[in-house]
Enzyme design. Structure first.
Site, short mmCIF file in Angstrom:
data_model
loop_
_atom_site.label_atom_id
_atom_site.label_comp_id
_atom_site.label_asym_id
_atom_site.label_seq_id
_atom_site.Cartn_x
_atom_site.Cartn_y
_atom_site.Cartn_z
N LYS A 1 0.84 -1.21 0.00
CA LYS A 1 0.00 0.00 0.00
C LYS A 1 0.87 1.25 0.00
O LYS A 1 0.57 2.24 -0.70
CB LYS A 1 -0.94 -0.01 1.23
CG LYS A 1 -2.03 -1.07 1.15
CD LYS A 1 -2.76 -1.29 2.48
CE LYS A 1 -3.75 -2.46 2.36
NZ LYS A 1 -4.45 -2.77 3.63
N GLN B 1 -4.57 -1.59 9.85
CA GLN B 1 -4.46 -2.91 9.24
C GLN B 1 -5.00 -3.98 10.19
O GLN B 1 -4.66 -4.00 11.38
CB GLN B 1 -2.99 -3.20 8.88
CG GLN B 1 -2.77 -4.48 8.08
CD GLN B 1 -3.40 -4.46 6.70
OE1 GLN B 1 -3.52 -3.42 6.06
NE2 GLN B 1 -3.83 -5.62 6.22
N ASP C 1 -10.89 2.59 4.19
CA ASP C 1 -11.17 1.15 4.10
C ASP C 1 -12.66 0.89 3.91
O ASP C 1 -13.05 -0.22 3.53
CB ASP C 1 -10.73 0.45 5.39
CG ASP C 1 -9.43 -0.33 5.25
OD1 ASP C 1 -9.10 -0.72 4.12
OD2 ASP C 1 -8.76 -0.53 6.28
N1 GUN Z 1 -6.74 -7.03 6.47
C1 GUN Z 1 -7.08 -7.77 5.38
N2 GUN Z 1 -7.62 -6.98 4.44
C2 GUN Z 1 -7.63 -5.73 4.94
C3 GUN Z 1 -8.06 -4.48 4.43
O1 GUN Z 1 -8.58 -4.34 3.33
N3 GUN Z 1 -7.89 -3.42 5.25
C4 GUN Z 1 -7.35 -3.53 6.49
N4 GUN Z 1 -7.25 -2.43 7.22
N5 GUN Z 1 -6.94 -4.68 6.98
C5 GUN Z 1 -7.08 -5.77 6.22
#
Ligand code: GUN
Length: 288
Positions: free
Chosen positions: A52, A96, A119
């Site tokens: 990311k 996350q 998100d």
């Molecule tokens: N863990 C697995 N997928 C995601 C996501 O799309 N966002 C976040 N914050 N954590 C995750």
């Protein structure tokens, strides 16, 4: 009958969308900022967050990574979230997941300001999604819809069977696919669903999003179906230098020959998910 399916190339599409976005960023002369909070050192989370941050650099966004050890308290985490909520230099941020078991995911998600929740996990954004109001849509369901749209795979009137009802993927995707404009008829299935095999056999589109590698097998899919694989489980692979590889929820080898189109793992849904986060950050920046 077996044939070569169209491979839905998420890497290629994602690269195209990143260059479109990079152009837009250049034109504004300003740089949106995405922040990420990462708790602990889970291998998958480390890798996702690194991707990311790299994606941000590639399109000309700023990024900020805030790390905490596994031992972080809820209070410390909520304080960090509050700081990001009020920081005018941060357009959007994510925490996350997964978090350590001692911390409530929901209390963390609900502490994020909905207008910075790129998100799309906050109840306000999920409520807006359900009502068809503008808000942040979670990255994976957004990425799947965009992949289908750019490949011109029709949804209207089709029967889509979504396997897995997670808050992050299955549930929001079922809402997006059945919305006016998308117009699919959606069956949302899960671990208690009876006759799952028969339901999948009736599907024009099958989305496997349950997190069990190789779950969807050829006998579950009709000839000509479109298959979307959301699985990304790390399975041991001694032939690979790092000792593992990603395996999807679809038994690709047996399923692909029956499909009209299918996403590979890796290189299908994953890269499109990363674009979803960039697009939401761009929107947060544009609308603030
Ligand atoms: N863990 C697995 N997928 C995601 C996501 O799309 N966002 C976040 N914050 N954590 C995750």
């Amino acid at each position: 009958m077996s044939h070569s399916p169209l491979i839905l190339d998420g890497n290629k599409l994602a690269a195209e969308i990143r260059s479109e976005l990079r152009e837009k960023v250049k034109q504004t002369g300003k740089s949106p900022c995405l922040a990420a909070i990462l708790v602990g050192n889970d291998g998958g989370s480390e890798s996702y967050v690194a991707h990311k941050m790299n994606d941000c650099a590639e399109v000309g966004f700023q990024s900020r990574l805030i790390r905490f050890p596994d031992s972080v308290s809820s209070q410390e985490l909520l304080q960090a979230i509050n700081n990001l909520n009020t920081d005018p230099n941060v357009d959007g941020f994510i925490v996350q997941l997964p978090l350590p078991p001692s911390i409530s995911n929901q209390s963390v998600i609900q502490a994020i300001a909905p207008q910075k929740d790129v998100d799309g996990f906050h109840p306000e954004n999920i409520g807006k999604l359900s009502l068809g109001l503008p808000g942040f849509v979670a990255a994976t369901p957004w990425g799947i819809m965009e992949l289908l749209r750019r490949y011109q795979i029709p949804l209207s009137g089709k029967h889509a069977v979504v396997v897995g009802r997670s808050n992050i993927v299955g549930s929001p995707l079922s809402v997006l696919m059945s919305r006016p404009g998308a117009d699919a008829t959606v069956t949302l299935t899960h671990s208690k669903t009876r006759n799952l095999k028969e339901l999948c056999q009736q599907a024009d589109i099958v989305v496997a999003a349950l997190g069990i590698p190789g779950f969807l097998t050829a006998d579950m899919v009709s000839e000509g179906a479109v298959v979307i694989d959301v699985g990304t489980t790390r399975v041991p692979d001694p032939s690979h230098p790092r000792g593992w590889r990603l395996k999807g929820d679809v038994d690709f080898e047996s399923v692909a020959p029956k499909c009209s189109a299918i996403t590979p793992v890796p290189g299908g849904v994953g890269p499109m998910t990363r674009i979803g986060l960039l697009m939401n950050t761009w929107r947060a920046f544009e609308t603030k």
